[in-house]
Each structure stands twice: as C-alpha cells, then as structure tokens.
Design a protein around this motif. Structure first.
Motif, PDB file in Angstrom:
ATOM      1  N   TYR A   6       0.830  -1.207   0.000  1.00  0.00           N
ATOM      2  CA  TYR A   6       0.000   0.000   0.000  1.00  0.00           C
ATOM      3  C   TYR A   6       0.865   1.258   0.000  1.00  0.00           C
ATOM      4  O   TYR A   6       0.550   2.244  -0.664  1.00  0.00           O
ATOM      5  CB  TYR A   6      -0.947   0.017   1.201  1.00  0.00           C
ATOM      6  N   ARG A   7       1.955   1.222   0.748  1.00  0.00           N
ATOM      7  CA  ARG A   7       2.872   2.364   0.745  1.00  0.00           C
ATOM      8  C   ARG A   7       3.481   2.567  -0.633  1.00  0.00           C
ATOM      9  O   ARG A   7       3.616   3.697  -1.101  1.00  0.00           O
ATOM     10  CB  ARG A   7       3.978   2.161   1.787  1.00  0.00           C
ATOM     11  N   MET A   8       3.819   1.482  -1.296  1.00  0.00           N
ATOM     12  CA  MET A   8       4.398   1.567  -2.641  1.00  0.00           C
ATOM     13  C   MET A   8       3.387   2.145  -3.634  1.00  0.00           C
ATOM     14  O   MET A   8       3.726   2.994  -4.455  1.00  0.00           O
ATOM     15  CB  MET A   8       4.857   0.174  -3.104  1.00  0.00           C
ATOM     16  N   LEU A   9       2.136   1.697  -3.562  1.00  0.00           N
ATOM     17  CA  LEU A   9       1.105   2.224  -4.462  1.00  0.00           C
ATOM     18  C   LEU A   9       0.829   3.699  -4.187  1.00  0.00           C
ATOM     19  O   LEU A   9       0.621   4.477  -5.121  1.00  0.00           O
ATOM     20  CB  LEU A   9      -0.183   1.407  -4.331  1.00  0.00           C
ATOM     21  N   ALA A  10       0.830   4.084  -2.912  1.00  0.00           N
ATOM     22  CA  ALA A  10       0.626   5.501  -2.581  1.00  0.00           C
ATOM     23  C   ALA A  10       1.773   6.340  -3.147  1.00  0.00           C
ATOM     24  O   ALA A  10       1.550   7.432  -3.686  1.00  0.00           O
ATOM     25  CB  ALA A  10       0.515   5.683  -1.073  1.00  0.00           C
ATOM     26  N   MET A  11       2.991   5.833  -3.057  1.00  0.00           N
ATOM     27  CA  MET A  11       4.131   6.542  -3.628  1.00  0.00           C
ATOM     28  C   MET A  11       3.999   6.632  -5.145  1.00  0.00           C
ATOM     29  O   MET A  11       4.299   7.667  -5.744  1.00  0.00           O
ATOM     30  CB  MET A  11       5.431   5.829  -3.263  1.00  0.00           C
ATOM     31  N   LEU A  12       3.521   5.561  -5.766  1.00  0.00           N
ATOM     32  CA  LEU A  12       3.357   5.560  -7.222  1.00  0.00           C
ATOM     33  C   LEU A  12       2.331   6.585  -7.701  1.00  0.00           C
ATOM     34  O   LEU A  12       2.439   7.092  -8.811  1.00  0.00           O
ATOM     35  CB  LEU A  12       2.964   4.168  -7.708  1.00  0.00           C
ATOM     36  N   ILE A  13       1.337   6.884  -6.872  1.00  0.00           N
ATOM     37  CA  ILE A  13       0.368   7.921  -7.238  1.00  0.00           C
ATOM     38  C   ILE A  13       1.109   9.215  -7.567  1.00  0.00           C
ATOM     39  O   ILE A  13       0.805   9.883  -8.555  1.00  0.00           O
ATOM     40  CB  ILE A  13      -0.661   8.158  -6.105  1.00  0.00           C
ATOM     41  N   PHE A  19       4.540  11.491 -15.386  1.00  0.00           N
ATOM     42  CA  PHE A  19       4.351  10.996 -16.753  1.00  0.00           C
ATOM     43  C   PHE A  19       2.913  11.183 -17.233  1.00  0.00           C
ATOM     44  O   PHE A  19       2.691  11.527 -18.382  1.00  0.00           O
ATOM     45  CB  PHE A  19       4.757   9.522 -16.838  1.00  0.00           C
ATOM     46  N   THR A  20       1.957  10.899 -16.369  1.00  0.00           N
ATOM     47  CA  THR A  20       0.541  11.130 -16.691  1.00  0.00           C
ATOM     48  C   THR A  20      -0.081  11.828 -15.486  1.00  0.00           C
ATOM     49  O   THR A  20      -0.352  11.186 -14.473  1.00  0.00           O
ATOM     50  CB  THR A  20      -0.210   9.806 -16.963  1.00  0.00           C
ATOM     51  N   ALA A  21      -0.265  13.104 -15.601  1.00  0.00           N
ATOM     52  CA  ALA A  21      -0.704  13.903 -14.453  1.00  0.00           C
ATOM     53  C   ALA A  21      -2.065  13.489 -13.919  1.00  0.00           C
ATOM     54  O   ALA A  21      -2.332  13.628 -12.731  1.00  0.00           O
ATOM     55  CB  ALA A  21      -0.726  15.380 -14.832  1.00  0.00           C
ATOM     56  N   PHE A  22      -2.930  12.952 -14.776  1.00  0.00           N
ATOM     57  CA  PHE A  22      -4.299  12.684 -14.344  1.00  0.00           C
ATOM     58  C   PHE A  22      -4.647  11.197 -14.372  1.00  0.00           C
ATOM     59  O   PHE A  22      -5.108  10.638 -13.377  1.00  0.00           O
ATOM     60  CB  PHE A  22      -5.269  13.483 -15.228  1.00  0.00           C
ATOM     61  N   ILE A  23      -4.447  10.548 -15.495  1.00  0.00           N
ATOM     62  CA  ILE A  23      -4.940   9.178 -15.704  1.00  0.00           C
ATOM     63  C   ILE A  23      -4.250   8.156 -14.794  1.00  0.00           C
ATOM     64  O   ILE A  23      -4.929   7.338 -14.155  1.00  0.00           O
ATOM     65  CB  ILE A  23      -4.780   8.754 -17.182  1.00  0.00           C
ATOM     66  N   GLY A  24      -2.935   8.169 -14.717  1.00  0.00           N
ATOM     67  CA  GLY A  24      -2.216   7.188 -13.904  1.00  0.00           C
ATOM     68  C   GLY A  24      -2.601   7.237 -12.433  1.00  0.00           C
ATOM     69  O   GLY A  24      -3.002   6.218 -11.855  1.00  0.00           O
ATOM     70  N   PRO A  25      -2.482   8.411 -11.795  1.00  0.00           N
ATOM     71  CA  PRO A  25      -2.887   8.495 -10.388  1.00  0.00           C
ATOM     72  C   PRO A  25      -4.366   8.169 -10.170  1.00  0.00           C
ATOM     73  O   PRO A  25      -4.730   7.548  -9.179  1.00  0.00           O
ATOM     74  CB  PRO A  25      -2.592   9.950 -10.018  1.00  0.00           C
ATOM     75  N   LEU A  26      -5.208   8.565 -11.120  1.00  0.00           N
ATOM     76  CA  LEU A  26      -6.645   8.290 -10.989  1.00  0.00           C
ATOM     77  C   LEU A  26      -6.912   6.784 -11.003  1.00  0.00           C
ATOM     78  O   LEU A  26      -7.702   6.285 -10.195  1.00  0.00           O
ATOM     79  CB  LEU A  26      -7.424   8.983 -12.105  1.00  0.00           C
TER      80      LEU A  26
END
Length: 106
Positions: A6-13, A19-26
């Motif tokens: 979960y920490r890794m995914l939060a960091m990936l946000i 690279f993708t300001a909207f789609i990737g984090p969303l």
C-alpha cells in the motif's frame, strides 16, 4: 496485500504523475481506495493538489500580462516538483502527508 504494498502504491500515485498527471494516479486511486485508507488519503491529497496547482497556474498565466506571472510560473513549477517528491517520500515512509497551501475539495 501487505502494508508495504500500500505504501508503494501511494508513492506511485505521486511518481506516475510526472508521466501522466491525471490518468495514472486516478487509476491507482480508484482501483485501490476501497482496500486501503492510506491509498485513499494520498489519492485525495494528490487530486486536491492537482486542482489547486491548476488554479494557481491559471492565475499566474493571466498575470503574465503584468510580467509578475512569469516569476510566479517558475516558482510554482519548482514548488510543484518539490512538493510531489516530498509527498512520494512521505507516502513510502508510511506517513499521512498533507500538502501546504491547497484547497481541500475532495
């Protein structure tokens, strides 16, 4: 999933936002927000940050006509980069980071 995942995914946000300001984090936030309050918190923080920084960039873009906007755009760009890196590090460390100077809409 483990807490480390979960920490890794939060960091990936934050990191994928370069690279993708909207789609990737969303995608990360929507797919995992129900599994973890930690990811939900960081997803909300990121999108509040994105909304706020967009508003600040629009205002600075208008102020370019008065020349001061050029300096504001440079300062905002540097601040956005630095705050995103700080948030990614804090997320990886397991901390609930809150960006300064943003609107809390979500």
């Amino acid at each position: 999933m483990e807490e480390r995942d979960y920490r890794m995914l939060a960091m990936l946000i934050y990191l994928i936002s370069f690279f993708t300001a909207f789609i990737g984090p969303l995608l990360i936030w929507l797919l995992k927000k129900d599994d973890s309050d930690f990811i939900d918190h960081h997803g909300r923080e990121y999108f509040n940050f994105l909304i706020s920084i967009t508003v600040y960039f629009i205002i600075s873009g208008i102020l370019v006509l008065l020349v001061i906007g050029i300096f504001l755009l440079i300062a905002l760009s540097i601040a956005a980069f630095i705050f995103t890196i700080i948030a990614a590090v804090k997320a990886y460390d397991g901390e609930y980071y809150r960006f300064p100077f943003i609107f809390r809409i979500l």
